[in-house]
Motif scaffolding. Sequence first.
Motif, PDB file in Angstrom:
ATOM      1  N   SER A 163     -12.425  22.412 -25.537  1.00  0.00           N
ATOM      2  CA  SER A 163     -12.870  23.781 -25.831  1.00  0.00           C
ATOM      3  C   SER A 163     -12.032  24.858 -25.142  1.00  0.00           C
ATOM      4  O   SER A 163     -12.412  26.024 -25.145  1.00  0.00           O
ATOM      5  CB  SER A 163     -14.341  23.939 -25.455  1.00  0.00           C
ATOM      6  OG  SER A 163     -14.504  23.786 -24.057  1.00  0.00           O
ATOM      7  N   GLN A 164     -10.905  24.477 -24.581  1.00  0.00           N
ATOM      8  CA  GLN A 164     -10.034  25.466 -23.937  1.00  0.00           C
ATOM      9  C   GLN A 164      -9.529  26.462 -24.974  1.00  0.00           C
ATOM     10  O   GLN A 164      -9.291  26.099 -26.124  1.00  0.00           O
ATOM     11  CB  GLN A 164      -8.846  24.765 -23.265  1.00  0.00           C
ATOM     12  CG  GLN A 164      -9.220  23.869 -22.096  1.00  0.00           C
ATOM     13  CD  GLN A 164      -9.847  24.649 -20.957  1.00  0.00           C
ATOM     14  OE1 GLN A 164      -9.317  25.664 -20.530  1.00  0.00           O
ATOM     15  NE2 GLN A 164     -10.986  24.183 -20.491  1.00  0.00           N
ATOM     16  N   PRO A 165      -9.341  27.731 -24.582  1.00  0.00           N
ATOM     17  CA  PRO A 165      -8.819  28.711 -25.538  1.00  0.00           C
ATOM     18  C   PRO A 165      -7.395  28.361 -25.972  1.00  0.00           C
ATOM     19  O   PRO A 165      -6.694  27.629 -25.287  1.00  0.00           O
ATOM     20  CB  PRO A 165      -8.837  30.025 -24.749  1.00  0.00           C
ATOM     21  CG  PRO A 165      -9.246  29.712 -23.366  1.00  0.00           C
ATOM     22  CD  PRO A 165      -9.616  28.271 -23.278  1.00  0.00           C
ATOM     23  N   GLY A 166      -7.029  28.889 -27.121  1.00  0.00           N
ATOM     24  CA  GLY A 166      -5.691  28.642 -27.646  1.00  0.00           C
ATOM     25  C   GLY A 166      -5.712  27.578 -28.723  1.00  0.00           C
ATOM     26  O   GLY A 166      -6.761  27.242 -29.269  1.00  0.00           O
ATOM     27  N   PRO A 167      -4.547  27.022 -29.046  1.00  0.00           N
ATOM     28  CA  PRO A 167      -4.476  25.979 -30.079  1.00  0.00           C
ATOM     29  C   PRO A 167      -5.373  24.789 -29.721  1.00  0.00           C
ATOM     30  O   PRO A 167      -5.444  24.378 -28.568  1.00  0.00           O
ATOM     31  CB  PRO A 167      -3.003  25.586 -30.090  1.00  0.00           C
ATOM     32  CG  PRO A 167      -2.280  26.731 -29.462  1.00  0.00           C
ATOM     33  CD  PRO A 167      -3.242  27.337 -28.484  1.00  0.00           C
ATOM     34  N   ALA A 168      -6.052  24.264 -30.738  1.00  0.00           N
ATOM     35  CA  ALA A 168      -6.999  23.177 -30.514  1.00  0.00           C
ATOM     36  C   ALA A 168      -6.371  21.793 -30.701  1.00  0.00           C
ATOM     37  O   ALA A 168      -6.759  20.840 -30.006  1.00  0.00           O
ATOM     38  CB  ALA A 168      -8.193  23.324 -31.446  1.00  0.00           C
TER      39      ALA A 168
ATOM     40  N   VAL B 224     -16.091  20.545 -33.332  1.00  0.00           N
ATOM     41  CA  VAL B 224     -15.890  21.945 -32.966  1.00  0.00           C
ATOM     42  C   VAL B 224     -14.394  22.233 -32.790  1.00  0.00           C
ATOM     43  O   VAL B 224     -13.875  23.229 -33.295  1.00  0.00           O
ATOM     44  CB  VAL B 224     -16.688  22.313 -31.694  1.00  0.00           C
ATOM     45  CG1 VAL B 224     -16.264  23.655 -31.130  1.00  0.00           C
ATOM     46  CG2 VAL B 224     -18.180  22.307 -31.989  1.00  0.00           C
ATOM     47  N   ALA B 225     -13.698  21.357 -32.088  1.00  0.00           N
ATOM     48  CA  ALA B 225     -12.263  21.563 -31.861  1.00  0.00           C
ATOM     49  C   ALA B 225     -11.487  21.530 -33.177  1.00  0.00           C
ATOM     50  O   ALA B 225     -10.598  22.362 -33.407  1.00  0.00           O
ATOM     51  CB  ALA B 225     -11.723  20.513 -30.893  1.00  0.00           C
ATOM     52  N   LEU B 226     -11.823  20.590 -34.043  1.00  0.00           N
ATOM     53  CA  LEU B 226     -11.102  20.477 -35.309  1.00  0.00           C
ATOM     54  C   LEU B 226     -11.454  21.620 -36.269  1.00  0.00           C
ATOM     55  O   LEU B 226     -10.606  22.066 -37.048  1.00  0.00           O
ATOM     56  CB  LEU B 226     -11.354  19.113 -35.939  1.00  0.00           C
ATOM     57  CG  LEU B 226     -10.719  17.941 -35.162  1.00  0.00           C
ATOM     58  CD1 LEU B 226     -11.246  16.608 -35.665  1.00  0.00           C
ATOM     59  CD2 LEU B 226      -9.196  18.000 -35.246  1.00  0.00           C
ATOM     60  N   THR B 227     -12.668  22.110 -36.199  1.00  0.00           N
ATOM     61  CA  THR B 227     -13.045  23.283 -36.989  1.00  0.00           C
ATOM     62  C   THR B 227     -12.248  24.501 -36.512  1.00  0.00           C
ATOM     63  O   THR B 227     -11.730  25.280 -37.322  1.00  0.00           O
ATOM     64  CB  THR B 227     -14.563  23.546 -36.888  1.00  0.00           C
ATOM     65  OG1 THR B 227     -15.256  22.412 -37.405  1.00  0.00           O
ATOM     66  CG2 THR B 227     -14.963  24.795 -37.664  1.00  0.00           C
ATOM     67  N   ARG B 228     -12.158  24.637 -35.201  1.00  0.00           N
ATOM     68  CA  ARG B 228     -11.351  25.719 -34.634  1.00  0.00           C
ATOM     69  C   ARG B 228      -9.894  25.586 -35.076  1.00  0.00           C
ATOM     70  O   ARG B 228      -9.250  26.565 -35.453  1.00  0.00           O
ATOM     71  CB  ARG B 228     -11.477  25.711 -33.109  1.00  0.00           C
ATOM     72  CG  ARG B 228     -11.125  27.034 -32.484  1.00  0.00           C
ATOM     73  CD  ARG B 228     -11.441  27.080 -31.010  1.00  0.00           C
ATOM     74  NE  ARG B 228     -10.316  26.549 -30.270  1.00  0.00           N
ATOM     75  CZ  ARG B 228     -10.369  25.532 -29.426  1.00  0.00           C
ATOM     76  NH1 ARG B 228     -11.491  24.922 -29.172  1.00  0.00           N
ATOM     77  NH2 ARG B 228      -9.279  25.122 -28.807  1.00  0.00           N
ATOM     78  N   ALA B 229      -9.380  24.358 -35.059  1.00  0.00           N
ATOM     79  CA  ALA B 229      -7.991  24.122 -35.484  1.00  0.00           C
ATOM     80  C   ALA B 229      -7.801  24.525 -36.947  1.00  0.00           C
ATOM     81  O   ALA B 229      -6.802  25.158 -37.295  1.00  0.00           O
ATOM     82  CB  ALA B 229      -7.618  22.658 -35.281  1.00  0.00           C
TER      83      ALA B 229
END
Length: 193
Positions: free
Chosen positions: A75-80, A137-142
């Motif tokens: 969940s770190q900001p930036g690219p996932a 969540v990470a892949l959705t963000r990506a």
Amino acid sequence: MARTKEFDPDAALRRALDLFWERGYEATSMADLVERLGIARASIYGTFGGKHELYLKALERYLRTTDPGVAERLSQPGPALPAVRALIERYAEESAGDRERRGCMVVNAAVELAPRDAEAARLVEASWSFLEAALTVALTRARNQGELAPGKDPRALARLVLVILQGMRVLGRAPADPGRVRDAARAAQALFD
């Protein structure tokens, strides 16, 4: 008047976790626990309950110390995608380099106890659901950030990655070719290209 404990319950729980992780539930006897924990059988029962309750508490401790770190890294900001790829790489390296062949406590519980123990199955499922949710969540963000193609299904990919990660942990338990796990990790990472 209640007696004060003459041992540190948290330290005893850590030692029990290590023992169960090394040997598994069935191969660990109460005598083994007494010896490893360095406390009397009555103190084990009085503090933790029986062997089964102690095992579940050890598994819960394992989950409390391992699962949150995964979600934090994803969940770190930036690219996932770099975080997802790094997680896959970490699992591969840990599995391929597991000289003690302890594997993952969750996978061990899934294989040894979950088929016949509802509480162990609940803990295993909770861990896997947590990991799946963090990956989703990470892949959705990506996908939202344009790192992943718009047609990719983040939840389906998260489930696939979960299965691959857990499979790596299983292979890490056996004396197998470490190249097998590393090749699987590279193929899993290619899913995002």
